[in-house]
Design an enzyme around this catalytic site. Structure first.
Site, PDB file in Angstrom:
ATOM      1  N   ASP A 119     -66.644  35.644  62.766  1.00  0.00           N
ATOM      2  CA  ASP A 119     -67.597  35.821  61.605  1.00  0.00           C
ATOM      3  C   ASP A 119     -66.530  35.287  60.451  1.00  0.00           C
ATOM      4  OD1 ASP A 119     -69.107  36.650  59.461  1.00  0.00           O
ATOM      5  OD2 ASP A 119     -69.292  38.823  60.394  1.00  0.00           O
TER       6      ASP A 119
ATOM      7  N   TRP B  11     -67.970  45.648  59.335  1.00  0.00           N
ATOM      8  CA  TRP B  11     -68.848  44.467  59.983  1.00  0.00           C
ATOM      9  C   TRP B  11     -68.392  44.121  61.249  1.00  0.00           C
ATOM     10  CZ3 TRP B  11     -73.037  45.033  57.510  1.00  0.00           C
ATOM     11  CH2 TRP B  11     -73.082  45.113  56.159  1.00  0.00           C
TER      12      TRP B  11
ATOM     13  N   LYS C 158     -71.585  33.932  49.976  1.00  0.00           N
ATOM     14  CA  LYS C 158     -70.564  34.321  49.570  1.00  0.00           C
ATOM     15  C   LYS C 158     -69.804  32.903  48.956  1.00  0.00           C
ATOM     16  CE  LYS C 158     -70.493  38.219  51.979  1.00  0.00           C
ATOM     17  NZ  LYS C 158     -70.822  39.518  51.391  1.00  0.00           N
TER      18      LYS C 158
END
Length: 360
Positions: free
Chosen positions: A168, A101, A192
């Site tokens: 992030d 990511w 999450k």
């Protein structure tokens, strides 16, 4: 409601029972209105109160100082990969390439200006987080991904690099105290540790935006969303409500400090078994092991048992234990809602499987 199945999925992930129940009730009848939350207007006093409390609790739990806004947007963390450079990149941006990511975020930023890759662990299959690197002094920001869900590595500290930080924190938000003042922006998908899929949290320094001179579409301009307090368009109302319930739960449990204590306990228990068990081995460098995503594989001599173990675990209520399709193996995601009993169930399963295949 008692969990008979433990969801180790990397996201969307398990939520506290209380959060699921409260969300289900709001879908049936929100706030005693006789209407579902899915039916009411986002500018009603009832929903405005939900949004305001969610923003306030994020600030309280993470000790967000004055001069920052908490936004709940759509589009997931992927959209932020573009919104960040659109809004913040003036001359040059630096990126730390620590996983899939992080790499995707860096690739998207290149569409908007000069990008410097300060360090990468790609050549070692992202088994560690690079720690030796220098950041150009003229960089507008350094972008980091604090937890790498696919590879099971994590950066659990706030860096001091001389330029603004953008992070992030999709998969480890609300699991440790953060010095928010070191960051121009913290963002992440909610599915999450915060909510169901459908909303994205953004914590942004107000004076960091609107400085590029770039004319932006209104929906992609942080300044617009700050001015309208996440209400420029119809926000993702149900995921925001679920986020509010999760934030209430975190506070009631003892806050971020308690979440970190539990995370360390879960990870210590599971890593100890991974290291002890003759069938398995960890994949991430020990110093960089994630508390959120414990990744492991079968030892080479027992690689042929991988599918058997996955089925064995599933029969014992261990759900979504397989690793990401790009790396294989196994991944136990231990976010805030995972009880220690779930980790113990997985450990017991690993021990039982070892006994069946080594001691018999």
């Amino acid at each position: 409601m008692t969990h008979k199945v433990y969801n180790f999925g990397a996201g969307p992930a398990m939520l506290p029972d209380e959060v699921v129940e409260a969300t289900a009730q709001a879908v049936r009848d929100f706030d005693g209105m006789g209407l579902s939350l899915m039916e009411i207007g986002h500018r009603t006093p009832q929903f405005k109160a939900v949004l305001a409390e969610a923003q306030s609790l994020m600030k309280e739990l993470l000790h967000v100082p004055e001069g920052y806004s908490v936004l709940f947007l759509g589009g997931g963390a992927r959209l932020q990969f573009d919104m960040i450079p659109m809004n913040l990149l003036r001359h040059k941006a630096a990126y730390l390439d620590s996983g899939h990511w992080a790499h995707q975020a860096m690739d998207e930023a290149r569409l908007w200006g000069e990008v410097v890759n300060v360090a990468s662990s790609a050549n070692d299959n992202y088994t560690y987080v690079p720690s030796q690197f220098s950041v150009p002094a003229d960089a507008d920001y350094l972008h980091i991904t604090t937890n790498n869900t696919i590879y099971g590595t994590e950066l659990r500290k706030d860096l001091d690099v001389g330029v603004p930080l953008v992070a992030d924190m999709s998969s480890d938000i609300l699991t440790r105290d953060i010095d928010v003042e070191r960051y121009d922006m913290i963002y992440g998908g909610a599915q999450k540790n915060l909510s169901m899929a459908g909303t994205t949290f953004v914590i942004v320094r107000n004076d960091a935006v609107g400085r590029t001179g770039r004319k932006l579409p209104a929906m992609l301009d942080y300044a617009v969303h700050i001015a309208h307090q996440s209400m420029y368009n119809t926000p993702p109302m149900l995921p925001i409500y679920t986020a509010l319930q999760t934030l209430r739960w975190v506070k009631a449990q003892g806050g971020v400090t308690e979440m970190e204590r539990r995370a360390k306990r879960r990870a210590a228990l599971l890593y100890a078994e991974v290291d002890r068990n003759k069938l398995f081995c960890g994949t991430a460098r020990r110093d960089d092991r994630s508390l959120m995503n414990i990744c492991f594989v079968m030892n080479k001599a027992y690689a042929h048992l991988a599918d058997d173990f996955a089925n064995f675990a599933a029969q014992r209520g261990i759900y979504a234990i397989k690793g990401h399709r790009s790396v294989g193996g196994f991944r136990a995601s231990c976010y805030n809602a995972m009880p220690i009993e779930g980790v113990q169930a997985l450990v017991d399963c690993m021990k039982e499987f070892e006994t069946l295949h080594i001691n018999n």
